[in-house]
Scaffold this active site. Structure first.
Site, PDB file in Angstrom:
ATOM      1  N   SER A  42       0.820  -1.210   0.000  1.00 35.16           N
ATOM      2  CA  SER A  42       0.000   0.000   0.000  1.00 35.16           C
ATOM      3  C   SER A  42       0.858   1.265   0.000  1.00 35.16           C
ATOM      4  O   SER A  42       1.641   1.491  -0.911  1.00 35.16           O
ATOM      5  CB  SER A  42      -0.962  -0.044   1.192  1.00 35.16           C
ATOM      6  OG  SER A  42      -1.913   0.971   1.138  1.00 35.16           O
TER       7      SER A  42
ATOM      8  N   ASP B 190      -2.606   6.276  -3.272  1.00 35.79           N
ATOM      9  CA  ASP B 190      -1.449   5.656  -2.646  1.00 35.79           C
ATOM     10  C   ASP B 190      -0.977   4.517  -3.541  1.00 35.79           C
ATOM     11  O   ASP B 190      -1.499   4.328  -4.646  1.00 35.79           O
ATOM     12  CB  ASP B 190      -1.777   5.174  -1.231  1.00 35.79           C
ATOM     13  CG  ASP B 190      -2.884   4.123  -1.207  1.00 35.79           C
ATOM     14  OD1 ASP B 190      -3.658   4.052  -2.168  1.00 35.79           O
ATOM     15  OD2 ASP B 190      -2.965   3.378  -0.211  1.00 35.79           O
TER      16      ASP B 190
ATOM     17  N   ASP C  17      -1.269   1.291  -3.784  1.00 34.99           N
ATOM     18  CA  ASP C  17      -2.161   0.273  -4.338  1.00 34.99           C
ATOM     19  C   ASP C  17      -3.537   0.826  -4.681  1.00 34.99           C
ATOM     20  O   ASP C  17      -4.429   0.076  -5.069  1.00 34.99           O
ATOM     21  CB  ASP C  17      -2.285  -0.919  -3.387  1.00 34.99           C
ATOM     22  CG  ASP C  17      -3.086  -0.613  -2.130  1.00 34.99           C
ATOM     23  OD1 ASP C  17      -3.163   0.573  -1.744  1.00 34.99           O
ATOM     24  OD2 ASP C  17      -3.632  -1.557  -1.525  1.00 34.99           O
TER      25      ASP C  17
ATOM     26  N   ASP D 266      -6.112   1.918  -3.074  1.00 34.61           N
ATOM     27  CA  ASP D 266      -7.358   1.589  -2.384  1.00 34.61           C
ATOM     28  C   ASP D 266      -7.922   2.806  -1.659  1.00 34.61           C
ATOM     29  O   ASP D 266      -8.946   2.719  -0.981  1.00 34.61           O
ATOM     30  CB  ASP D 266      -7.174   0.419  -1.417  1.00 34.61           C
ATOM     31  CG  ASP D 266      -6.207   0.708  -0.271  1.00 34.61           C
ATOM     32  OD1 ASP D 266      -5.494   1.732  -0.328  1.00 34.61           O
ATOM     33  OD2 ASP D 266      -6.138  -0.105   0.671  1.00 34.61           O
TER      34      ASP D 266
END
Length: 446
Positions: free
Chosen positions: A102, A241, A243, A245
């Site tokens: 992440s 960010d 990843d 999400d």
């Protein structure tokens, strides 16, 4: 060895804590657990990753672990975490695997697992997988046709983009957005989906080389994007960010729009459109008191959970609600997603701007954030300190002083020997004064 799974999968420094051997063991164990629950069924797993260099190595280990245990593998390549969750459901797969840390620095990586449908892996299955992974080398591996097959899915990104555009069909024509992709998993799909939705897109930090993910860019380093939005005369900026999400935003004046404001403007937009289930939204205890005041004034109920998107998801599913999120920018729209999705969130924000012909600053102003101070106090026994009589008395005194105009929250850290003291007050000076006064009591009680 301690527990493998934390609150968001298995995390660690790649090739040190999170080794290929561990990735092989965890993925093989996951496949064997699934097969053990239904020996007549050959499981299918979807695997995706962010672009950090160690992902290539760990992907090879995870694919080998799954296939060696008898699971077929659909490899979707570099895609956001929510894309893998969506594709797990779309392909009717039994398991989704994301290799990402992440927003963490490049040397870190992680393994996050999704259950069938792209939902959070149930705790009991997680425990089974962990126990099997730590049990050592498996016996009785399949051979011949029993070995899993591996297939690439080259159009996986296109299928995810189509899903997003269907979920938020409003045209974004007339909006100019700067998107900071953090040199991460959204570097290709985020600019593409915003363009196809009709926006004019200027792309920032979308040239991943395996080493530069989150390096001074993205939602954890949003200050640079704020300056770029003003310089470009854009309507807004979106910061993802590594990843993707989650996302944070920047308005045309360079002011940062945080997760509380994003959640509030989405909640009011859905209320106005008649799509907010039970006129209720889910948030964590860290949401600013200004958010709660805004929702109260809008006639929207707030369900409050512990910190962490897993708790937001649990509350959404238990109550059958369709919107929740965190101050950090994780927002979950359960009508279209099973986890936080930064691209879906950004589309909802821009759709609200386009639908109302309003600048982001005006929409975000629904939340008047109170000054917030957060202090981390090192302690010995964090639970005992937090529950001590002197600390409780100090918190009660502060709570009485603040009344309805502010609040104090004291909680032990989940991962470190710290007690966190958070104070919100009408002025920064008052918040600082009360926070430090209570922190001194906490330190003395240690």
């Amino acid at each position: 060895m301690g527990r493998l799974f934390g609150t968001d999968g298995v995390r660690g420094r790649a090739n040190a804590d999170l080794t290929p051997e561990l990735a092989l063991a965890v993925s093989g164990a996951a496949a064997r657990v699934l097969i053990g629950h239904d020996p007549t069924h050959r499981p299918v797993a979807v695997i995706g990753r962010d672009p950090r260099a160690s992902g290539e190595m760990l992907e090879a280990a995870v694919v080998a672990g799954l296939a060696s245990a008898g699971a077929d593998v659909l490899r979707v390549g570099v895609l956001p975490t929510p894309a893998v969750a969506f594709l797990t459901g779309l392909f009717n797969a039994d398991l989704g695997v994301v290799l990402s840390a992440s927003h963490n620095p490049m040397p870190d990586n992680g393994i996050k697992l999704f259950a069938r449908g792209g939902h959070k892996l149930p705790d009991d299955l997680e425990v089974e997988i962990e126990e099997l992974a730590l049990a050592g080398e498996p016996t009785g591996r399949p051979t011949g046709s029993g070995v899993g097959r591996v297939r690439d899915v080259p159009d996986a990104g296109e299928q995810y983009i189509a899903h997003l555009l269907k979920a938020v069909p409003e045209s974004l024509a007339g909006l100019h957005v700067l998107v900071d992709c953090a040199h991460g998993a959204a570097s290709t799909v985020a600019p593409e989906v915003y363009r196809r939705a009709g926006a004019t897109v200027t792309v920032v930090a979308a040239a991943p080389d395996g080493l530069n993910i989150n390096d001074g860019v993205g939602s954890t380093h949003i200050e640079a994007l704020a300056k770029q939005v003003v310089a470009a005369g854009a309507d807004l900026g979106i910061a993802h960010d590594g990843d993707a999400d989650r996302c944070l935003a920047v308005d045309a004046d360079g002011e940062i729009v945080d997760g509380d404001q994003i959640l509030a403007l989405c909640a009011t937009a859905m209320r106005d459109g008649g799509t907010l289930v039970e006129n209720t939204v889910v948030a964590t205890v860290m949401s600013n008191l200004g958010f709660h005041h805004a929702m109260r004034d809008a006639g929207i109920e707030v369900v409050t959970t512990a910190v962490g998107d897993r708790y937001v998801l649990e509350a959404l599913r238990e109550r059958g609600l369709n919107l929740g999120g965190e101050q950090s920018g994780h927002v979950v729209f359960t009508d279209a997603a099973t986890t936080g999705d930064g691209l879906l969130t950004a589309l909802h924000v821009m759709a609200a701007m386009a639908r109302t012909n309003s600048p982001l600053a005006e929409l975000a102003a629904v939340v008047q954030r109170l000054p917030q101070v957060l202090l981390n106090v090192p302690v010995g026994e964090k639970a005992a300190v937090a529950a001590s009589a002197t600390v409780s008395a100090a918190v009660a005194e502060a709570d009485g002083e603040l009344g309805d105009l502010g609040r104090i929250l004291l909680r032990p850290s989940g991962t470190e020997n710290l007690v966190r003291v958070m104070v919100e007050a009408p002025t920064s000076d008052q918040a600082e004064q009360i926070a430090h006064r209570v922190a001194d009591v906490v330190a003395a009680a240690s």
